[in-house]
Design a protein around this motif. Structure first.
Motif, PDB file in Angstrom:
ATOM      1  N   LEU A 162      -3.594  12.653  -5.904  1.00 24.87           N
ATOM      2  CA  LEU A 162      -2.260  12.426  -6.480  1.00 24.87           C
ATOM      3  C   LEU A 162      -2.262  12.614  -7.989  1.00 24.87           C
ATOM      4  O   LEU A 162      -1.229  12.949  -8.579  1.00 24.87           O
ATOM      5  CB  LEU A 162      -1.770  11.027  -6.115  1.00 24.87           C
ATOM      6  CG  LEU A 162      -1.414  10.825  -4.638  1.00 24.87           C
ATOM      7  CD1 LEU A 162      -1.067   9.371  -4.377  1.00 24.87           C
ATOM      8  CD2 LEU A 162      -0.259  11.734  -4.237  1.00 24.87           C
ATOM      9  N   LEU A 199       0.459  11.661  -0.332  1.00 28.87           N
ATOM     10  CA  LEU A 199       1.511  10.645  -0.373  1.00 28.87           C
ATOM     11  C   LEU A 199       1.572   9.862   0.935  1.00 28.87           C
ATOM     12  O   LEU A 199       1.719   8.634   0.940  1.00 28.87           O
ATOM     13  CB  LEU A 199       2.866  11.293  -0.663  1.00 28.87           C
ATOM     14  CG  LEU A 199       3.151  11.676  -2.112  1.00 28.87           C
ATOM     15  CD1 LEU A 199       4.456  12.449  -2.212  1.00 28.87           C
ATOM     16  CD2 LEU A 199       3.200  10.435  -3.010  1.00 28.87           C
ATOM     17  N   SER A 236      -1.407   7.565   1.049  1.00 30.00           N
ATOM     18  CA  SER A 236      -1.269   6.481   0.082  1.00 30.00           C
ATOM     19  C   SER A 236      -0.334   5.397   0.620  1.00 30.00           C
ATOM     20  O   SER A 236      -0.626   4.199   0.524  1.00 30.00           O
ATOM     21  CB  SER A 236      -0.736   7.018  -1.243  1.00 30.00           C
ATOM     22  OG  SER A 236      -0.560   5.975  -2.183  1.00 30.00           O
ATOM     23  N   GLY A 237       0.784   5.819   1.205  1.00 27.28           N
ATOM     24  CA  GLY A 237       1.704   4.854   1.806  1.00 27.28           C
ATOM     25  C   GLY A 237       1.068   4.137   2.983  1.00 27.28           C
ATOM     26  O   GLY A 237       1.250   2.925   3.169  1.00 27.28           O
ATOM     27  N   SER A 279      -1.316   1.492   1.720  1.00 27.89           N
ATOM     28  CA  SER A 279      -0.587   0.301   1.263  1.00 27.89           C
ATOM     29  C   SER A 279      -0.077  -0.507   2.450  1.00 27.89           C
ATOM     30  O   SER A 279      -0.133  -1.749   2.450  1.00 27.89           O
ATOM     31  CB  SER A 279       0.583   0.721   0.372  1.00 27.89           C
ATOM     32  OG  SER A 279       0.128   1.397  -0.780  1.00 27.89           O
ATOM     33  N   GLN A 325       7.928   2.417  -1.307  1.00 26.73           N
ATOM     34  CA  GLN A 325       8.153   3.242  -2.500  1.00 26.73           C
ATOM     35  C   GLN A 325       7.487   4.611  -2.364  1.00 26.73           C
ATOM     36  O   GLN A 325       8.072   5.646  -2.719  1.00 26.73           O
ATOM     37  CB  GLN A 325       7.624   2.516  -3.732  1.00 26.73           C
ATOM     38  CG  GLN A 325       8.425   1.284  -4.106  1.00 26.73           C
ATOM     39  CD  GLN A 325       7.791   0.489  -5.237  1.00 26.73           C
ATOM     40  OE1 GLN A 325       6.619   0.684  -5.578  1.00 26.73           O
ATOM     41  NE2 GLN A 325       8.566  -0.399  -5.842  1.00 26.73           N
ATOM     42  N   THR A 326       6.266   4.607  -1.836  1.00 22.71           N
ATOM     43  CA  THR A 326       5.544   5.880  -1.683  1.00 22.71           C
ATOM     44  C   THR A 326       6.196   6.761  -0.632  1.00 22.71           C
ATOM     45  O   THR A 326       6.379   7.963  -0.833  1.00 22.71           O
ATOM     46  CB  THR A 326       4.078   5.610  -1.301  1.00 22.71           C
ATOM     47  OG1 THR A 326       3.481   4.770  -2.282  1.00 22.71           O
ATOM     48  CG2 THR A 326       3.296   6.909  -1.223  1.00 22.71           C
ATOM     49  N   TRP A 327       6.549   6.183   0.499  1.00 21.30           N
ATOM     50  CA  TRP A 327       7.158   6.984   1.576  1.00 21.30           C
ATOM     51  C   TRP A 327       8.562   7.462   1.208  1.00 21.30           C
ATOM     52  O   TRP A 327       8.991   8.518   1.664  1.00 21.30           O
ATOM     53  CB  TRP A 327       7.170   6.171   2.857  1.00 21.30           C
ATOM     54  CG  TRP A 327       5.810   6.097   3.508  1.00 21.30           C
ATOM     55  CD1 TRP A 327       4.764   6.958   3.329  1.00 21.30           C
ATOM     56  CD2 TRP A 327       5.346   5.108   4.434  1.00 21.30           C
ATOM     57  NE1 TRP A 327       3.685   6.580   4.086  1.00 21.30           N
ATOM     58  CE2 TRP A 327       4.006   5.443   4.777  1.00 21.30           C
ATOM     59  CE3 TRP A 327       5.911   3.962   4.999  1.00 21.30           C
ATOM     60  CZ2 TRP A 327       3.259   4.689   5.669  1.00 21.30           C
ATOM     61  CZ3 TRP A 327       5.165   3.206   5.893  1.00 21.30           C
ATOM     62  CH2 TRP A 327       3.849   3.557   6.227  1.00 21.30           C
ATOM     63  N   LYS A 340       9.422   8.392  -1.754  1.00 21.73           N
ATOM     64  CA  LYS A 340       9.150   9.591  -2.561  1.00 21.73           C
ATOM     65  C   LYS A 340       8.809  10.776  -1.672  1.00 21.73           C
ATOM     66  O   LYS A 340       9.239  11.906  -1.933  1.00 21.73           O
ATOM     67  CB  LYS A 340       7.993   9.303  -3.523  1.00 21.73           C
ATOM     68  CG  LYS A 340       7.662  10.450  -4.458  1.00 21.73           C
ATOM     69  CD  LYS A 340       6.548  10.081  -5.423  1.00 21.73           C
ATOM     70  CE  LYS A 340       6.235  11.228  -6.368  1.00 21.73           C
ATOM     71  NZ  LYS A 340       5.139  10.884  -7.315  1.00 21.73           N
TER      72      LYS A 340
END
Length: 395
Positions: free
Chosen positions: A214, A224, A227-228, A231, A242-244, A246
């Protein structure tokens, strides 16, 4: 392509041989000339004339006159300077036929043919799983002889990953070394492979690789998503949302991928007790009353969660969800844009939705056995006297 052209050429030669055979294998004797043909015709006529005179069909005087006339015509015809064979040399005919057929063949090929596609289709053969495994094994053997080929190790790792050989893929990614450092997609693939081996545990190196990917490309799709997911599995639902979110902005709306991401976002919000971001409300929503059938009242326990779910007709993913404690019934409810799952798809922009009420023991977005349900009901957006009854148990 070469094999196609060779086959086409041989076929053309065969056509020439079949068509030109009468000319190629013609007799060696010269053809009959026009003078010889005329002499033969007049000879037959004279014989007929003599036969008629002997038979008494004509008298001697008529015979002499006709005979003299025929000799004169024969002399005129046979003195002409046209002594060429009526079936003269076939050279011109052969050349003409060859040129004609060649031009026609080339013209039809240019207009209708596609030799490249024919060659490609001829070379395409279904590849079996065993053949793929063999090719990958041969590639792996070559890499063992060339261990410094970092790009080759990355390619081998991807091959293992496609074949589902996760542990072999992880080893190959490791041997790719610094070749991965500048490629966010390879870094994310390596992280996904390690997390799969660790049974979805992203702590340690997988998370480091994701963050590294990233840093190079903040919008990398796989990084991404991972990362989601990292989390989410660690319980940080706000970071996952927030990540998803995006990630969802990169997807075309109303696609399977977009709906899947929206579903994951909705589940993360539900687990984390997060509300959808506030959006400008047009005041157009849906309101009404939820009732619980008498025979199901004993099944509702303290802590149960009631969800009023709105979906587009025929769709699986919700567009808006109201979550309340399943306490007292009848209970009034109101759905509006502030409860939309995706701020870019507010409830007020839809003409109608399908409503469903569900009481969950766990508060999970995914339906589970034992949940209490109402029958789905399609209503117009803007309706304010909707009546929903919970009267079913999910099996």
């Amino acid at each position: 392509m070469t094999s196609f052209l060779i086959a086409a050429f041989l076929l053309l030669v065969l056509v020439f041989v079949l068509l030109l055979r009468p000319f190629i294998y013609a007799g060696k004797d010269e053809g009959t000339s026009r003078r010889q043909m005329n002499a033969a015709i007049y000879r037959d006529e004279l014989e007929k004339l003599e036969t008629e005179c002997i038979a008494g069909a004509i008298n001697v005087q008529e015979y002499e006159m006709s005979h003299a006339e025929m000799r004169q015509r024969l002399f005129q015809d046979t003195t002409e300077e046209d002594d060429r064979a009526t079936m003269g040399s076939p050279a011109k005919t052969v050349i003409g036929i060859c040129i004609f057929i060649t031009l026609i063949s080339v013209g039809l090929y240019i207009f209708l043919g596609d030799g490249v596609r024919v060659a490609q289709q001829a070379s395409q053969k279904p590849v079996s799983q065993e053949a793929v495994q063999k090719m990958v094994a041969e590639f792996a053997a070559k890499m063992e002889q060339d261990p410094d080929n970092l790009k080759g190790w990355a390619m081998l790792a991807r091959s293992y990953r496609i074949l589902g050989r996760t542990e072999d893929a992880a080893k190959a990614y490791g041997r790719a070394g610094t070749y991965l450092d500048s490629d966010p997609e390879l870094l994310a693939e390596y992280a996904d492979t390690l997390a799969t081996i660790a049974k979805s545990n992203f702590s340690g190196k997988p998370l480091q690789l994701i963050n590294q990917a990233l840093k190079i490309d903040p919008n990398n799709f796989l990084a991404l998503w991972l990362s989601g997911t990292a989390s989410y599995t660690s319980g940080n639902y706000k970071a996952a949302v927030q990540t998803w979110e995006k990630l969802s902005k990169q997807l075309p709306p109303n696609t399977d991928e977009a709906r899947a991401i929206e579903g994951s976002i909705a589940e993360a919000r539900t687990k984390g007790g997060l509300s959808a971001p506030a959006v400008a409300s047009t005041g157009k929503g849906i309101s009404g009353v939820v009732e619980l059938s008498a025979e199901l009242k004993s099944k509702v326990k303290p802590g149960d969660v009631l969800m009023v779910i709105a979906r587009q007709p025929g769709e699986r993913m919700p567009v808006a969800v109201l979550r309340e404690s399943a306490a007292e019934f009848p209970m009034r409810f109101a759905l509006n844009d502030a409860l939309a799952m995706n701020p870019n798809q507010p409830l007020s922009k839809l003409p109608e939705v399908t409503l469903e009420v569900r009481i969950s023991k766990t508060g999970m977005a995914k339906p589970e056995a034992g949940d209490l349900l109402s029958s789905p009901q399609t209503v117009k957006v803007g309706a304010n006297q909707v009546h929903l009854i919970i009267n079913q148990v999910r099996q």
